[in-house]
Design a protein around this motif. Sequence first.
Motif, PDB file in Angstrom:
ATOM      1  N   GLN A 118       2.037   0.043 -20.897  1.00  0.00           N
ATOM      2  CA  GLN A 118       1.910  -1.410 -20.792  1.00  0.00           C
ATOM      3  C   GLN A 118       3.219  -2.045 -20.343  1.00  0.00           C
ATOM      4  OE1 GLN A 118      -0.686  -1.872 -24.714  1.00  0.00           O
ATOM      5  NE2 GLN A 118      -0.686  -3.765 -23.529  1.00  0.00           N
ATOM      6  N   ILE A 119       4.345  -1.511 -20.774  1.00  0.00           N
ATOM      7  CA  ILE A 119       5.639  -2.010 -20.301  1.00  0.00           C
ATOM      8  C   ILE A 119       5.748  -1.818 -18.791  1.00  0.00           C
ATOM      9  CG2 ILE A 119       8.125  -1.570 -20.344  1.00  0.00           C
ATOM     10  CD1 ILE A 119       7.866  -1.025 -23.345  1.00  0.00           C
ATOM     11  N   VAL A 174      -2.208 -11.677 -19.274  1.00  0.00           N
ATOM     12  CA  VAL A 174      -1.929 -12.801 -18.377  1.00  0.00           C
ATOM     13  C   VAL A 174      -1.354 -12.338 -17.046  1.00  0.00           C
ATOM     14  CG1 VAL A 174      -0.560 -14.905 -18.071  1.00  0.00           C
ATOM     15  CG2 VAL A 174      -1.629 -14.423 -20.296  1.00  0.00           C
ATOM     16  N   THR A 175      -0.423 -11.393 -17.081  1.00  0.00           N
ATOM     17  CA  THR A 175       0.367 -11.096 -15.882  1.00  0.00           C
ATOM     18  C   THR A 175      -0.143  -9.920 -15.063  1.00  0.00           C
ATOM     19  OG1 THR A 175       1.886  -9.576 -17.044  1.00  0.00           O
ATOM     20  CG2 THR A 175       2.428 -11.936 -17.084  1.00  0.00           C
ATOM     21  N   PHE A 176      -1.131  -9.182 -15.498  1.00  0.00           N
ATOM     22  CA  PHE A 176      -1.589  -7.980 -14.795  1.00  0.00           C
ATOM     23  C   PHE A 176      -1.790  -8.291 -13.314  1.00  0.00           C
ATOM     24  CE2 PHE A 176      -5.132  -4.744 -14.122  1.00  0.00           C
ATOM     25  CZ  PHE A 176      -4.244  -3.693 -13.959  1.00  0.00           C
ATOM     26  N   PHE A 177      -1.010  -7.666 -12.458  1.00  0.00           N
ATOM     27  CA  PHE A 177      -0.854  -8.132 -11.077  1.00  0.00           C
ATOM     28  C   PHE A 177      -2.123  -8.150 -10.233  1.00  0.00           C
ATOM     29  CE2 PHE A 177      -0.152  -3.578 -10.552  1.00  0.00           C
ATOM     30  CZ  PHE A 177      -0.778  -3.295  -9.354  1.00  0.00           C
ATOM     31  N   PRO A 178      -3.116  -7.253 -10.411  1.00  0.00           N
ATOM     32  CA  PRO A 178      -4.291  -7.357  -9.542  1.00  0.00           C
ATOM     33  C   PRO A 178      -4.997  -8.706  -9.614  1.00  0.00           C
ATOM     34  CG  PRO A 178      -4.241  -5.209 -10.594  1.00  0.00           C
ATOM     35  CD  PRO A 178      -3.166  -6.037 -11.240  1.00  0.00           C
ATOM     36  N   ILE A 235       0.821  -1.213   0.000  1.00  0.00           N
ATOM     37  CA  ILE A 235       0.000   0.000   0.000  1.00  0.00           C
ATOM     38  C   ILE A 235       0.855   1.263   0.000  1.00  0.00           C
ATOM     39  CG2 ILE A 235      -1.730   1.306   1.303  1.00  0.00           C
ATOM     40  CD1 ILE A 235      -2.806  -1.367   2.342  1.00  0.00           C
ATOM     41  N   LEU A 236       1.953   1.246   0.772  1.00  0.00           N
ATOM     42  CA  LEU A 236       2.739   2.465   0.936  1.00  0.00           C
ATOM     43  C   LEU A 236       3.867   2.612  -0.083  1.00  0.00           C
ATOM     44  CD1 LEU A 236       3.030   2.483   4.830  1.00  0.00           C
ATOM     45  CD2 LEU A 236       1.449   3.804   3.406  1.00  0.00           C
ATOM     46  N   LEU A 237       4.261   1.518  -0.732  1.00  0.00           N
ATOM     47  CA  LEU A 237       5.399   1.610  -1.650  1.00  0.00           C
ATOM     48  C   LEU A 237       5.062   1.117  -3.048  1.00  0.00           C
ATOM     49  CD1 LEU A 237       8.383   2.262  -2.081  1.00  0.00           C
ATOM     50  CD2 LEU A 237       8.945  -0.057  -1.284  1.00  0.00           C
ATOM     51  N   PHE A 238       4.734  -0.156  -3.183  1.00  0.00           N
ATOM     52  CA  PHE A 238       4.557  -0.730  -4.517  1.00  0.00           C
ATOM     53  C   PHE A 238       3.436  -0.045  -5.291  1.00  0.00           C
ATOM     54  CE2 PHE A 238       2.629  -3.669  -7.521  1.00  0.00           C
ATOM     55  CZ  PHE A 238       3.731  -4.117  -8.228  1.00  0.00           C
ATOM     56  N   LEU A 239       2.270   0.099  -4.679  1.00  0.00           N
ATOM     57  CA  LEU A 239       1.120   0.647  -5.396  1.00  0.00           C
ATOM     58  C   LEU A 239       1.324   2.102  -5.815  1.00  0.00           C
ATOM     59  CD1 LEU A 239      -1.699   0.354  -6.539  1.00  0.00           C
ATOM     60  CD2 LEU A 239      -2.621   0.864  -4.255  1.00  0.00           C
ATOM     61  N   PRO A 240       1.706   3.006  -4.914  1.00  0.00           N
ATOM     62  CA  PRO A 240       1.879   4.397  -5.360  1.00  0.00           C
ATOM     63  C   PRO A 240       2.972   4.563  -6.404  1.00  0.00           C
ATOM     64  CG  PRO A 240       2.578   4.125  -3.067  1.00  0.00           C
ATOM     65  CD  PRO A 240       1.868   2.883  -3.446  1.00  0.00           C
ATOM     66  N   VAL A 241       4.076   3.826  -6.275  1.00  0.00           N
ATOM     67  CA  VAL A 241       5.149   3.939  -7.273  1.00  0.00           C
ATOM     68  C   VAL A 241       4.672   3.436  -8.631  1.00  0.00           C
ATOM     69  CG1 VAL A 241       7.411   3.037  -7.954  1.00  0.00           C
ATOM     70  CG2 VAL A 241       7.039   3.842  -5.612  1.00  0.00           C
ATOM     71  N   THR A 242       3.979   2.292  -8.635  1.00  0.00           N
ATOM     72  CA  THR A 242       3.490   1.734  -9.895  1.00  0.00           C
ATOM     73  C   THR A 242       2.460   2.651 -10.539  1.00  0.00           C
ATOM     74  OG1 THR A 242       3.871  -0.508  -9.059  1.00  0.00           O
ATOM     75  CG2 THR A 242       2.427  -0.277 -10.963  1.00  0.00           C
ATOM     76  N   LEU A 243       1.536   3.177  -9.747  1.00  0.00           N
ATOM     77  CA  LEU A 243       0.538   4.101 -10.291  1.00  0.00           C
ATOM     78  C   LEU A 243       1.200   5.352 -10.860  1.00  0.00           C
ATOM     79  CD1 LEU A 243      -2.422   3.994  -7.727  1.00  0.00           C
ATOM     80  CD2 LEU A 243      -2.566   3.495 -10.177  1.00  0.00           C
ATOM     81  N   ALA A 244       2.180   5.893 -10.141  1.00  0.00           N
ATOM     82  CA  ALA A 244       2.859   7.106 -10.609  1.00  0.00           C
ATOM     83  C   ALA A 244       3.566   6.857 -11.938  1.00  0.00           C
ATOM     84  CB  ALA A 244       3.851   7.583  -9.555  1.00  0.00           C
ATOM     85  N   ALA A 263       6.114  -4.974 -16.320  1.00  0.00           N
ATOM     86  CA  ALA A 263       7.311  -5.022 -15.481  1.00  0.00           C
ATOM     87  C   ALA A 263       6.938  -5.031 -14.000  1.00  0.00           C
ATOM     88  CB  ALA A 263       8.218  -3.829 -15.793  1.00  0.00           C
ATOM     89  N   ALA A 264       5.993  -4.182 -13.612  1.00  0.00           N
ATOM     90  CA  ALA A 264       5.556  -4.151 -12.216  1.00  0.00           C
ATOM     91  C   ALA A 264       4.929  -5.485 -11.815  1.00  0.00           C
ATOM     92  CB  ALA A 264       4.564  -3.011 -12.006  1.00  0.00           C
ATOM     93  N   SER A 265       4.177  -6.079 -12.735  1.00  0.00           N
ATOM     94  CA  SER A 265       3.529  -7.357 -12.438  1.00  0.00           C
ATOM     95  C   SER A 265       4.554  -8.466 -12.238  1.00  0.00           C
ATOM     96  CB  SER A 265       2.567  -7.725 -13.572  1.00  0.00           C
ATOM     97  OG  SER A 265       1.537  -6.756 -13.698  1.00  0.00           O
ATOM     98  N   LEU A 266       5.602  -8.472 -13.045  1.00  0.00           N
ATOM     99  CA  LEU A 266       6.645  -9.485 -12.881  1.00  0.00           C
ATOM    100  C   LEU A 266       7.415  -9.279 -11.576  1.00  0.00           C
ATOM    101  CD1 LEU A 266       7.979  -9.772 -16.546  1.00  0.00           C
ATOM    102  CD2 LEU A 266       6.431 -11.320 -15.339  1.00  0.00           C
ATOM    103  N   VAL A 267       7.639  -8.010 -11.200  1.00  0.00           N
ATOM    104  CA  VAL A 267       8.266  -7.719  -9.907  1.00  0.00           C
ATOM    105  C   VAL A 267       7.376  -8.207  -8.773  1.00  0.00           C
ATOM    106  CG1 VAL A 267       8.965  -5.868  -8.339  1.00  0.00           C
ATOM    107  CG2 VAL A 267       9.642  -5.787 -10.754  1.00  0.00           C
ATOM    108  N   PHE A 268       6.083  -7.922  -8.890  1.00  0.00           N
ATOM    109  CA  PHE A 268       5.111  -8.355  -7.882  1.00  0.00           C
ATOM    110  C   PHE A 268       5.137  -9.870  -7.737  1.00  0.00           C
ATOM    111  CE2 PHE A 268       0.799  -9.905  -6.965  1.00  0.00           C
ATOM    112  CZ  PHE A 268       0.511  -9.233  -5.789  1.00  0.00           C
ATOM    113  N   TYR A 269       5.125 -10.593  -8.865  1.00  0.00           N
ATOM    114  CA  TYR A 269       5.131 -12.052  -8.812  1.00  0.00           C
ATOM    115  C   TYR A 269       6.466 -12.577  -8.294  1.00  0.00           C
ATOM    116  CZ  TYR A 269       3.953 -16.835 -10.150  1.00  0.00           C
ATOM    117  OH  TYR A 269       3.671 -18.176 -10.122  1.00  0.00           O
TER     118      TYR A 269
END
Length: 457
Positions: free
Chosen positions: A31-32, A150-154, A9-18, A36-42
């Motif tokens: 889309q890149i 396929v990989t979209f992290f939500p 909530i405090l790091l991954f989401l705001p950075v990815t949204l920004a 990329a964020a989704s692969l980091v998340f996984y």
Amino acid sequence: MLFQGQAFILLFLPVTLALYYAAAGSRTLRQIVAVAASLVFYGFWDVRFVPLLAGLTLANWLFGRWHIANPRRDWAAIGIALNLATLGVFKFTNFFAASFAAVLGATAPSFDIILPLGISFFTFQKISYLMDVRRGDRHAYGLLDFFMFVTFFPQLVAGPIVRHNEIIAQFATDPRRAEMWENLSRGLALFCIGAAKKLLIADHVSEVADRLFAQAAAGPLGAAEAWGAAWAFTLQIYFDFSGYSDMAIGLALMFGLRLPYNFDAPYRATSIRDFWRRWHMTLSRFLRDYLYIPLGGNRGGGLLQARNVVVTMLLAGLWHGAAWTFVAWGGLHGVALAINGAWQRAGLRMPAVMGWALTLLFVMAGWVLFRAPDFATAITIWRGMAGLEGLGGVKLDHLAAFLAGSAAALLGPTSQQAALMRLRPAPWLAVPVGVALLLLILQSGTRAPSEFIYFQF
């Protein structure tokens, strides 16, 4: 990295949204960022499985394109077989080895195989695409579109099970469109509702469920304890999984994308068929379109329809977990659906209140088998629920969570109705939503993070 965790909530989401909105002017760049964020998340869960996810995604994309170019070679069938084989190796090797060993009276071998997170979900997602291609769908997507699908992290690790034609077309839409702020605010509101379901209800009632199921594994339970165990897990699994789905749908909306709903007040269903129209709706659609209908669906007589639905639900139970308790749970629901279908074909009717009560009682009894580590534990709890071990007594910790959960499950609007339809955008709502998010962040830090139940599937 859990959705309800402070790091997310405090790091991954705001950075990815920004980064996503900073690159929003270019479809390729945004889309890149998302992929990329989704692969980091996984990779945060286990980086060893990132190549598996990426490799299977690339292979499915190639099989789809090859089949469209040359259907006679049936590349789609090869891709489907690859997905099923991968799922079988990782999820069912030990299960089938133990089952065969038991039949032969031998010692079961144990293979050191780690289950990749979300494999049941993202393999079904790719299978649905290849099945559509095999049926004549001519959508040959670009590689980046397919990877994001396929990989979209939500929705990557626990659904909803999204179909290609439900989301890929949305990738072309600029997220900075007129409704951007409404999407961000409604998405955040739904995310907060989902987090509240998980942190304030599911995680609390789970303590009671864990304690009582452990007692049942050790000895008999009185009626009060047995019904307390069933009630606790009935609330836990609903608010755990629907909470995840709410957070996933809310997160996607914050990126300007709409995912399909996954729950529609299932504990208000008045029949078992109605329950499966409301529970894990994207899985129900998958099973209907890619298993039940190919088996014959409603064609033929009542016995053929019953066979088709029982086989479908047996496989649905096996999909949920590599254990005979899950298979039996699926079989019970299959038989109930077959009886329900025969009842309706006979033109019989039942008062809605009676139908609701019988459906909920059946679902609760089924959840006992779903949660129990073995048949003996399930039978112990069922005996207690039937009053065969006396009345007994039970201490229900977190009573407020039980009452709030029961009220939310049975009364009022659903979370999607509340956040996406009834909520009217207004500046003053920013304060209560912000305060709610802050309190949830603080709540998530008061205990060790609790994974979602469906992560094990």
